[in-house]
Design a protein around this motif. Sequence first.
Motif, mmCIF file in Angstrom:
data_model
loop_
_atom_site.group_PDB
_atom_site.id
_atom_site.type_symbol
_atom_site.label_atom_id
_atom_site.label_comp_id
_atom_site.label_asym_id
_atom_site.label_seq_id
_atom_site.Cartn_x
_atom_site.Cartn_y
_atom_site.Cartn_z
ATOM 1 N N TYR A 1 -63.980 27.644 -104.625
ATOM 2 C CA TYR A 1 -63.048 28.357 -103.753
ATOM 3 C C TYR A 1 -63.905 29.289 -102.913
ATOM 4 O O TYR A 1 -64.210 30.417 -103.289
ATOM 5 N N SER B 1 -62.295 32.276 -93.938
ATOM 6 C CA SER B 1 -61.295 32.431 -94.999
ATOM 7 C C SER B 1 -61.684 31.517 -96.162
ATOM 8 O O SER B 1 -62.345 30.489 -95.975
ATOM 9 N N ARG B 2 -61.252 31.919 -97.355
ATOM 10 C CA ARG B 2 -61.551 31.105 -98.532
ATOM 11 C C ARG B 2 -60.578 29.924 -98.627
ATOM 12 O O ARG B 2 -59.386 30.067 -98.405
ATOM 13 N N HIS B 3 -61.155 28.770 -98.991
ATOM 14 C CA HIS B 3 -60.365 27.565 -99.223
ATOM 15 C C HIS B 3 -60.942 26.839 -100.439
ATOM 16 O O HIS B 3 -62.076 27.100 -100.863
ATOM 17 N N TYR C 1 -62.605 23.720 -101.956
ATOM 18 C CA TYR C 1 -63.387 22.560 -101.572
ATOM 19 C C TYR C 1 -63.777 21.802 -102.843
ATOM 20 O O TYR C 1 -64.348 22.381 -103.771
ATOM 21 N N LYS D 1 -53.755 21.570 -102.786
ATOM 22 C CA LYS D 1 -53.116 22.760 -102.210
ATOM 23 C C LYS D 1 -52.504 23.623 -103.301
ATOM 24 O O LYS D 1 -52.559 24.862 -103.222
ATOM 25 N N GLU E 1 -55.322 25.527 -104.772
ATOM 26 C CA GLU E 1 -55.769 26.544 -103.816
ATOM 27 C C GLU E 1 -54.795 27.718 -103.774
ATOM 28 O O GLU E 1 -55.217 28.882 -103.674
ATOM 29 N N ASN E 2 -53.498 27.418 -103.884
ATOM 30 C CA ASN E 2 -52.499 28.489 -103.853
ATOM 31 C C ASN E 2 -52.645 29.433 -105.046
ATOM 32 O O ASN E 2 -52.315 30.622 -104.943
ATOM 33 N N SER F 1 -55.439 31.722 -104.082
ATOM 34 C CA SER F 1 -54.933 32.629 -103.044
ATOM 35 C C SER F 1 -53.996 33.676 -103.646
ATOM 36 O O SER F 1 -54.022 34.849 -103.255
#
Length: 579
Positions: free
Chosen positions: A59, A66-68, A70, A82, A85-86, A89
């Motif tokens: 992450y 911005s962080r995502h 991968y 997703k 990732e959420n 986040s």
Amino acid sequence: MGKGLKNIILAGAFSALLANANPAVAEEKKPAFDIDIIVNYGTGSKEEKTDYSSFYATYGYGEDDSRHLYTDFPGLESYEKKEVENIFSGIKNDSIKSYDGLLETATPLSEAQKIVLLTGFSKLAYSGGYDFDYFGEEVDQSTFFDRIQEYLGTDEKVSIGKCRHIGVNVEEMANDIGIRAAAITGIIPQGPHVYDLLKTGNGITFINWGNILTTNTKNVEKALQAFQKNQGMTSFFHNFYEDAELKYGFITKDGKNLLDFIGYDESLDSSKKYLTSDKIPDWKKWTIKLDHTDYLNSAEGNFFGPFWKMGKITGSVNSPLKEMILVQTGYKNNFSFENLFDFSPNINYIVGNLSQDAGEFPVLGFMIDLIAKTNNEKGLNLSSMVSGVYVGSETMAFDKDYNLVKKNFDLFSDLSFDAGISYKFITDFMRIEPYTVSKFSFLPKNVARLGGLSEFFEGHKLEFKELRAGSVFDFNLPDFNFSIDPYYSLKNWEHEFGGNIKIGNKNIALDAGGYLTLSTYDFCPNKSGFNVGLELSLGNINFNVSIKNDRTNYDGEIEDNFALSLEGKLNLDVYSSTP
């Protein structure tokens, strides 16, 4: 060498015939000492290559600052990525406020999603929380969550600990969200390391520093060998930790070859055999021994106590070990004090070189075995043993200022104390000797407190390791001898039931044995095995042929390892020229 050995054997046979033809001469003059020449050949099952694949998950920052999430981990749909990732986040923006909240959100995820989530946490912990100066206990899971959240919110470093601390936190998180896991000790090119092992539907999976390694096997030992192969470094043992506490440990195949070479027995076999054997005679002999097996070749000699040994260990197709050249020298002998006790010291020094996929490494070590027992022909006997070994090496690793420095590390170490008691019931034709032997070893207190040789006693405590109880039944019948030795063994992670039978006379004997272990820890397999051997004795020439098979069962994945051993021994009597 074959022709020379043949001549020696023929000469020994001829001397045996002369001695038998004229027994009176043999009685008149006793040999000053003996010479034993032993040749051993062994071969066994060949390993099949274990497949593995490497992936990553992080992450981290992208081009938009911005962080995502991968990852290249297979089997995840875009919406599943997703969802993971959420979660990251949500931790970053404080919508997931606690470790309990994280568990509530993560537990319903699929297995693949959980693996990616755990790997992302591992990467964040190393990137933002690795602390060279932290030597305390692992942080609890709530603190672990809080510090990851702090790092995500501020991008400023926090303190979580070293690999052994992070490994425990990831292990506990994996178990909390429904994936069976343990933190494992091993070796990477920078030295000793702790990473995470997970039981998954397709086999064993590893998480290490933001990386994922998947295997095609449920066999934990084969999977760990694949992980070490990926790292290019040989591990001679692995310990398993949960909640930072030691749960299980085993010595790898390369480790067993190392211990076979140096003659170190970490089991209770030597203690039991010594306790229940007859009185040990003073060792007045020269011994020359040659060993050749699939992965170990050696030559050794003992000359009335001082001894030397040299040889080479090689790795299998799955091992990162190319070859390990070793030289061992020291002193080992037997002493018997009439009607008091027997004493056998073994003190030696080990040097060599370890060549593996990651490079060349020096080897340095020492070993000590001190074993003693009372030698009463009837009644009570006691035994005790102190045994210790250290084999280490050195590598180049970064210090806290990212300077490359030399770092010493353990390849294998152990310090144990054995105690035994037996009682001999003797009649004209029978001996019954019930016995109990036990082992206490210095085991790691807590994975967070692991250190090198200098911190051994600080990081270890003396604890029970194994108990073995059984009885030897010997029957001396008119034409042959018959013996049986059933036993039960208890370890911290398994129960073992086994026994051995031997029948024969002074010229020929047949022996057989078997065992069954029942594991009490799910990363430890159930095991079973058998062995059959035939001994032939022609005066001072002895031959032994044996076969054995060892089976492991990892959650229904069964593997058999077959071995054949051939040994020849020639004993020569040397007489003094003094009348």
